[in-house]
Design an enzyme around this catalytic site. Structure first.
Site, short mmCIF file in Angstrom:
data_model
loop_
_atom_site.label_atom_id
_atom_site.label_comp_id
_atom_site.label_asym_id
_atom_site.label_seq_id
_atom_site.Cartn_x
_atom_site.Cartn_y
_atom_site.Cartn_z
N HIS A 112 -13.61 37.83 12.80
CA HIS A 112 -13.95 37.35 14.14
C HIS A 112 -13.98 35.84 14.20
CE1 HIS A 112 -14.93 41.46 14.96
NE2 HIS A 112 -15.97 41.48 14.16
N HIS A 169 -21.03 26.85 16.32
CA HIS A 169 -22.37 27.41 16.47
C HIS A 169 -23.12 27.31 15.15
CE1 HIS A 169 -21.07 30.07 20.11
NE2 HIS A 169 -21.37 28.83 20.46
ZN LIG Z 1 -20.68 31.97 17.92
#
Ligand SMILES: [Zn+2]
Length: 238
Positions: free
Chosen positions: A73, A117
Site C-alpha cells: 500500500h 505521514h
Molecule cells: Zn498515511
C-alpha cells in the site's frame, strides 16, 4: 495513513478501492462521520493559539531507523521505540512513517505531489497523532536521499536498516502554521481515533525523489477527501 499489517484485499482502485472498503471490512468505520483525509480551506479554519494545541517534538538528534517495508500500500519506515512527541500534554511514540502519492489532504483544493505521514501512538489513550507533511517539487532534499537509498523494494519486501536518522531532515523548519482536526486512519479499518496535525508549509524535494517513491507504491495510493460534517479545523499560526 497505512495500517500496520499488510492486508492485501483492499486497494486504491476498482472493485476493492475506497468506495468498497466498508463492504470489504463490515466492522470498519469507513462510513463514519469523522473520516480522513479532508480538504482544508484556510479561510474556514478556526484560529487557535499554540497554548490550546501544544505540540512538542522530543525526537533525539539521531533516532534509530530499523527497517523499510513495501507493504503493498505504501513505503513504510519503522523506528525504534522511544522517539516521542507531546500533543496536548500527552506523549505519543513514533511508530512509523510512510508516504502517499499524490497527497491525501488537500489545501484550498490543491493536491500536492506527495504526503508523508508520521504515525505516533499513545497506549494510554489508545489514540494516534499523525503529523502530515505535504511535499512539493523543487530542489532535492538530503533527508529523502537517505531514506530512498534503500529503494527499490518489491511489494512484501522488507530491508533492515538499523542506522541513525535525523528526523528534522524531513520536517518543515517550523511547527507553525499548522492545522488540527480530529479524524480517522485513511486506510481500512478507518478507525476514528486520530489527532491530525497538518503542516501548512510544504516540504521541498526533487521531482526525481518524488518519482522514486511513486515507482515503489501503488499508483495513486490516496483516499479521496471526506466530508467534515460538524467538525472544525483549527489553525495555529504561531
Ligand atoms: Zn498515511
Amino acid at each position: 495513513m497505512a495500517s500496520a499489517k499488510a492486508d492485501v484485499h483492499w486497494t486504491y482502485a476498482g472493485e476493492t478501492g475506497p468506495d468498497h472498503w466498508a463492504e470489504l471490512e463490515p466492522k470498519s468505520q469507513c462510513t463514519g462521520k469523522a473520516q480522513s483525509p479532508v480538504n482544508i480551506i484556510r479561510t474556514t479554519t478556526v484560529p487557535a493559539v499554540s497554548d490550546a494545541w501544544p505540540l512538542e517534538l522530543h525526537y533525539p538528534k539521531s533516532t534509530l531507523l530499523r527497517s523499510v517495508t513495501n507493504d503493498g500500500h505504501s513505503i513504510k519506515y519503522d523506528f525504534e521505540q522511544g522517539d516521542e512527541i507531546a500533543f496536548k500534554g500527552v506523549r505519543f511514540g513514533l511508530v512509523q512513517l510512510h508516504f502517499h502519492e499524490p497527497s491525501e489532504h488537500t489545501l484550498n483544493g490543491v493536491r500536492y505531489p506527495i504526503e508523508m505521514h508520521m504515525v505516533h501512538f499513545s497506549e494510554e489513550l489508545s489514540r494516534y497523532t499523525v503529523l502530515a507533511v505535504l511535499g512539493y517539487e523543487g530542489k532535492p532534499s538530503p533527508g529523502y536521499d537517505w531514506l530512498e537509498a534503500y529503494l527499490p523494494l518489491s511489494p512484501g519486501q522488507t530491508k533492515p536498516i538499523e542506522q541513525p536518522f535525523d528526523l528534522a531532515s524531513v520536517l518543515p523548519a517550523t511547527l507553525t502554521p499548522r492545522f488540527h482536526y480530529e479524524g480517522s486512519l485513511t486506510t481500512p479499518p478507518c478507525s476514528e481515533n486520530v489527532n491530525w496535525v497538518v503542516f501548512e508549509q510544504p516540504f521541498m524535494l526533487s521531482e526525481g525523489q518524488v518519482n522514486l517513491l511513486k515507482q515503489n507504491m501503488p499508483t495513486n495510493n490516496y483516499r479521496g477527501v471526506q466530508p467534515l460534517f460538524d467538525r472544525v479545523v483549527s489553525l495555529v499560526v504561531h
